[in-house]
Scaffold this motif. Sequence first.
Motif, PDB file in Angstrom:
ATOM      1  N   GLU A   1      -1.652  10.552 -11.086  1.00 37.34           N
ATOM      2  CA  GLU A   1      -2.655  10.950 -12.463  1.00 37.34           C
ATOM      3  C   GLU A   1      -1.651  10.535 -13.517  1.00 37.34           C
ATOM      4  OE1 GLU A   1      -4.779  12.236  -9.139  1.00 37.34           O
ATOM      5  OE2 GLU A   1      -2.745  12.806  -9.716  1.00 37.34           O
ATOM      6  N   VAL A   2      -0.298  11.232 -13.300  1.00 40.21           N
ATOM      7  CA  VAL A   2       0.534  10.899 -14.370  1.00 40.21           C
ATOM      8  C   VAL A   2       1.243   9.636 -14.539  1.00 40.21           C
ATOM      9  CG1 VAL A   2       3.050  11.558 -14.768  1.00 40.21           C
ATOM     10  CG2 VAL A   2       1.532  13.454 -13.980  1.00 40.21           C
ATOM     11  N   LEU A   3       1.360   8.846 -13.415  1.00 42.58           N
ATOM     12  CA  LEU A   3       1.580   7.549 -13.677  1.00 42.58           C
ATOM     13  C   LEU A   3       0.675   6.579 -14.179  1.00 42.58           C
ATOM     14  CD1 LEU A   3       3.551   7.106 -10.105  1.00 42.58           C
ATOM     15  CD2 LEU A   3       4.655   7.385 -12.436  1.00 42.58           C
ATOM     16  N   SER A   4      -0.550   7.009 -13.751  1.00 44.71           N
ATOM     17  CA  SER A   4      -1.711   6.308 -14.463  1.00 44.71           C
ATOM     18  C   SER A   4      -1.814   6.517 -16.046  1.00 44.71           C
ATOM     19  CB  SER A   4      -3.003   6.733 -13.946  1.00 44.71           C
ATOM     20  OG  SER A   4      -4.071   6.040 -14.521  1.00 44.71           O
ATOM     21  N   PHE A   5      -1.356   7.788 -16.334  1.00 48.95           N
ATOM     22  CA  PHE A   5      -1.462   8.072 -17.880  1.00 48.95           C
ATOM     23  C   PHE A   5      -0.294   7.274 -18.597  1.00 48.95           C
ATOM     24  CE2 PHE A   5       0.454  10.566 -21.152  1.00 48.95           C
ATOM     25  CZ  PHE A   5      -0.665  10.502 -22.035  1.00 48.95           C
ATOM     26  N   ILE A   6       0.894   7.269 -17.871  1.00 52.17           N
ATOM     27  CA  ILE A   6       1.821   6.717 -18.709  1.00 52.17           C
ATOM     28  C   ILE A   6       1.608   5.150 -18.717  1.00 52.17           C
ATOM     29  CG2 ILE A   6       4.284   6.111 -18.297  1.00 52.17           C
ATOM     30  CD1 ILE A   6       4.730   8.754 -17.134  1.00 52.17           C
ATOM     31  N   ALA A   7       0.902   4.629 -17.745  1.00 51.70           N
ATOM     32  CA  ALA A   7       0.853   3.241 -17.658  1.00 51.70           C
ATOM     33  C   ALA A   7      -0.164   2.607 -18.795  1.00 51.70           C
ATOM     34  CB  ALA A   7       0.287   2.753 -16.485  1.00 51.70           C
ATOM     35  N   SER A   8      -1.342   3.755 -19.137  1.00 53.41           N
ATOM     36  CA  SER A   8      -2.303   3.425 -20.015  1.00 53.41           C
ATOM     37  C   SER A   8      -2.783   4.593 -20.422  1.00 53.41           C
ATOM     38  CB  SER A   8      -3.590   2.693 -19.543  1.00 53.41           C
ATOM     39  OG  SER A   8      -4.504   2.408 -20.297  1.00 53.41           O
ATOM     40  N   PRO A   9      -2.005   5.167 -21.658  1.00 52.78           N
ATOM     41  CA  PRO A   9      -2.507   6.517 -22.084  1.00 52.78           C
ATOM     42  C   PRO A   9      -3.745   6.699 -22.734  1.00 52.78           C
ATOM     43  CG  PRO A   9      -0.295   5.749 -22.864  1.00 52.78           C
ATOM     44  CD  PRO A   9      -0.915   4.727 -22.341  1.00 52.78           C
TER      45      PRO A   9
ATOM     46  N   VAL B   1      -6.908   9.875 -24.195  1.00 57.75           N
ATOM     47  CA  VAL B   1      -6.986  11.398 -24.357  1.00 57.75           C
ATOM     48  C   VAL B   1      -7.818  11.862 -23.110  1.00 57.75           C
ATOM     49  CG1 VAL B   1      -8.309  12.876 -25.784  1.00 57.75           C
ATOM     50  CG2 VAL B   1      -7.165  11.116 -27.037  1.00 57.75           C
ATOM     51  N   GLU B   2      -8.555  10.866 -22.562  1.00 51.81           N
ATOM     52  CA  GLU B   2      -9.408  11.715 -21.469  1.00 51.81           C
ATOM     53  C   GLU B   2      -8.270  11.832 -20.238  1.00 51.81           C
ATOM     54  OE1 GLU B   2     -10.263   9.022 -23.210  1.00 51.81           O
ATOM     55  OE2 GLU B   2     -12.007   9.910 -24.332  1.00 51.81           O
ATOM     56  N   LYS B   3      -7.558  10.912 -19.989  1.00 46.94           N
ATOM     57  CA  LYS B   3      -6.581  11.016 -18.897  1.00 46.94           C
ATOM     58  C   LYS B   3      -5.573  12.260 -19.152  1.00 46.94           C
ATOM     59  CE  LYS B   3      -6.185   6.127 -17.575  1.00 46.94           C
ATOM     60  NZ  LYS B   3      -5.398   4.806 -17.319  1.00 46.94           N
ATOM     61  N   LEU B   4      -5.458  12.410 -20.401  1.00 52.17           N
ATOM     62  CA  LEU B   4      -4.135  13.380 -20.775  1.00 52.17           C
ATOM     63  C   LEU B   4      -4.984  14.771 -20.599  1.00 52.17           C
ATOM     64  CD1 LEU B   4      -1.478  14.270 -21.947  1.00 52.17           C
ATOM     65  CD2 LEU B   4      -2.727  14.145 -24.267  1.00 52.17           C
ATOM     66  N   LEU B   5      -6.132  14.788 -20.791  1.00 50.18           N
ATOM     67  CA  LEU B   5      -6.781  16.078 -20.735  1.00 50.18           C
ATOM     68  C   LEU B   5      -7.205  16.482 -19.398  1.00 50.18           C
ATOM     69  CD1 LEU B   5      -9.410  16.134 -23.555  1.00 50.18           C
ATOM     70  CD2 LEU B   5      -7.373  17.398 -23.530  1.00 50.18           C
ATOM     71  N   GLN B   6      -7.279  15.442 -18.381  1.00 44.60           N
ATOM     72  CA  GLN B   6      -7.432  15.675 -17.115  1.00 44.60           C
ATOM     73  C   GLN B   6      -6.522  16.117 -16.180  1.00 44.60           C
ATOM     74  OE1 GLN B   6      -9.146  11.953 -15.708  1.00 44.60           O
ATOM     75  NE2 GLN B   6     -11.165  12.365 -16.860  1.00 44.60           N
ATOM     76  N   LEU B   7      -5.064  15.838 -16.828  1.00 42.38           N
ATOM     77  CA  LEU B   7      -3.994  16.170 -16.224  1.00 42.38           C
ATOM     78  C   LEU B   7      -3.820  17.937 -16.305  1.00 42.38           C
ATOM     79  CD1 LEU B   7      -1.314  13.598 -17.740  1.00 42.38           C
ATOM     80  CD2 LEU B   7      -2.433  13.790 -15.334  1.00 42.38           C
ATOM     81  N   GLY B   8      -4.488  18.426 -17.419  1.00 43.22           N
ATOM     82  CA  GLY B   8      -4.423  19.765 -17.302  1.00 43.22           C
ATOM     83  C   GLY B   8      -2.857  20.474 -17.418  1.00 43.22           C
ATOM     84  N   GLU B   9      -2.371  21.275 -16.740  1.00 36.39           N
ATOM     85  CA  GLU B   9      -1.216  21.926 -16.785  1.00 36.39           C
ATOM     86  C   GLU B   9       0.037  20.895 -16.149  1.00 36.39           C
ATOM     87  OE1 GLU B   9      -0.879  25.640 -15.012  1.00 36.39           O
ATOM     88  OE2 GLU B   9      -2.348  26.646 -16.519  1.00 36.39           O
ATOM     89  N   THR B  10      -0.442  19.995 -15.417  1.00 36.29           N
ATOM     90  CA  THR B  10       0.448  18.812 -14.899  1.00 36.29           C
ATOM     91  C   THR B  10       1.032  17.875 -15.990  1.00 36.29           C
ATOM     92  OG1 THR B  10      -1.216  17.474 -14.418  1.00 36.29           O
ATOM     93  CG2 THR B  10      -0.478  19.275 -12.714  1.00 36.29           C
ATOM     94  N   ARG B  11       0.491  17.892 -17.170  1.00 41.50           N
ATOM     95  CA  ARG B  11       0.875  16.996 -18.257  1.00 41.50           C
ATOM     96  C   ARG B  11       2.372  17.444 -18.529  1.00 41.50           C
ATOM     97  NH1 ARG B  11      -3.423  19.456 -21.103  1.00 41.50           N
ATOM     98  NH2 ARG B  11      -2.688  21.328 -22.294  1.00 41.50           N
ATOM     99  N   ILE B  12       2.961  18.350 -18.286  1.00 42.75           N
ATOM    100  CA  ILE B  12       4.214  18.706 -18.556  1.00 42.75           C
ATOM    101  C   ILE B  12       5.179  17.940 -17.806  1.00 42.75           C
ATOM    102  CG2 ILE B  12       4.524  20.408 -16.963  1.00 42.75           C
ATOM    103  CD1 ILE B  12       5.854  20.664 -20.556  1.00 42.75           C
ATOM    104  N   ASN B  13       4.597  17.239 -16.832  1.00 38.77           N
ATOM    105  CA  ASN B  13       5.532  16.482 -16.053  1.00 38.77           C
ATOM    106  C   ASN B  13       5.405  15.097 -16.659  1.00 38.77           C
ATOM    107  OD1 ASN B  13       5.568  18.373 -14.023  1.00 38.77           O
ATOM    108  ND2 ASN B  13       3.674  17.745 -12.811  1.00 38.77           N
TER     109      ASN B  13
END
Length: 571
Positions: free
Chosen positions: A416-424, A426-438
Amino acid sequence: MATTDDIAKLADALSKAHVGDGELSYKGKGLKMDSEDSVEDLVREIEQYQDLKALRLEGNTLGVEAARAIAKALEKKDQLQRCYWSDMFTGRLRSEIPTALRSLGGALMFAGARLTELDLSDNAFGPDGVKGIDQLLKSPSCHTLRELRLNNCGMGIGGGKILAEALIECHRESSALGAPLKLKVFIAGRNRLENEGACALAKAFKLMGSLEEVHMPQNGINYIGVMALASAMRHNPELRVLNFNDNTFTKRGTLAMAQALKHLRNIQVINFGDCLVRSEGAIALAAVLKEGLPILQELNLSFGEITEAAALVVAQPIAEKCHMEKLDLNGNCLGEEGCDALREAMELKDKGEMLASLSDDEGEPEDEDDEEDDDSDEEDEEDDSCNEASDEEGGSEKENGFINDDSPTKPTCSAEVLSFIASPTVEKLLQLGETRINVQQQVEASDPNKAVDLLLGVASLYCDDPESMEAVLETFDAVMKKCLSGSDLQSYCFLSTLLVTMGLLKGEGKVKKTQPVPGQLLCLDHAVQQNYFKADHASLLYTFLSKNTEVLKSCGSARDQLLSTLENNCS
């Protein structure tokens, strides 16, 4: 046969030759020494000088026969330490010079002399001339060598390689005897060494680790050779003088040199004039000036295509150096107003007299479009002789001219984190929850380009929705804090890359630019107010933003807000 006039000149020279301290000098006499007869009195003088320690023959012209006669006299001079033999073959055939040098060198070896200084500058002997001294350089007579001057000898790539091998062999054999070669001064300007010659010599320099002065101006060296030399310089902790004037650093070479300078606390003189340091390189050097180089006295960055803002960034730490005597930024691209601003900045620190003339300033650059790196065509053509120096510091040096001292291993991240980084989004960021710190774990100081892409990608998601804004700012903070948590050099390189990407600084090569949007500036405004954002980082950004306000015109009030915050943070 010598003419009566030649003999009279020689007799007059001999009458004034003894200068004390064991030195016999015929410097600048313009003697034409062709045959054995022409040097008969000179040879007798050498033979009769019981404790000959230094022989000056520069400024005369020496033929093969005369050299053999002098050499025979030197075979008994085991106390000889200093040979000043520059400009000694004017008007001679190039084929004569190696033979003459072999005679003289052979005599020194036969005598068992232990040289400390050897000066053969201004003898256009080419690679063959280096072959004429390589046996001497490998011999025990040079195990004690401290100063080697070969300026303007036309050695070329081939001569540079021969010289490097001779120095390496000398170090190897002297080390085996328990007293390794400790060369302190190396001078080889105007020799057309180019990358291959520079890389070969870099291996010798790294091995010795004893250098205090290195002068290699005007040798046709570009970033490939510069990076190899930089890698070698960091292994010579006693370096005081570094002169690479009139070679071609560009960004990669300058970053490598900046990294090397971090390790050199005894540097007093740096001459990178006419080296195409440019603005990104100047910023990197400013970072090193801020955190190191405590006894620096002179810095020459003239004729380097440095712009006003970058010059002002350099001036800030320079003005704080208590030993600093001269800053040369002449011949750059400051413009009339930029020259005035630089003078004012130095005068405000009561350092106006330190600044060299700016009379040859090139004016503000007319074309702000990115230009390709001068050496871009050579990127994949690095010589094998250079790969060793680059590879030992890691692949990042080869790609960016930047070394990551820590070389951390990237931690494993979720899909999920790698997917966000590849294509940021808002939806992906919110779905990461607390793991977005990673997200910040994927940032590496050695790759500022990817770090900037990630940061701006996160910032582009800025919006008014409270939950989304909080997630964006939290992630932005984590990434920015990681990017600014390393050394000053790493932080400044990251910030300069950010400025290039945002169109506020002219970069090199094929630069990926992004049109800034208000949300990115508002994220920056937020970051500048955090504890991790240092005042000097704010000052760096403010210097460039205040000089390039038109670039951010479309961002309106966000630009003005960021400028105001930066200005307050600087003060």
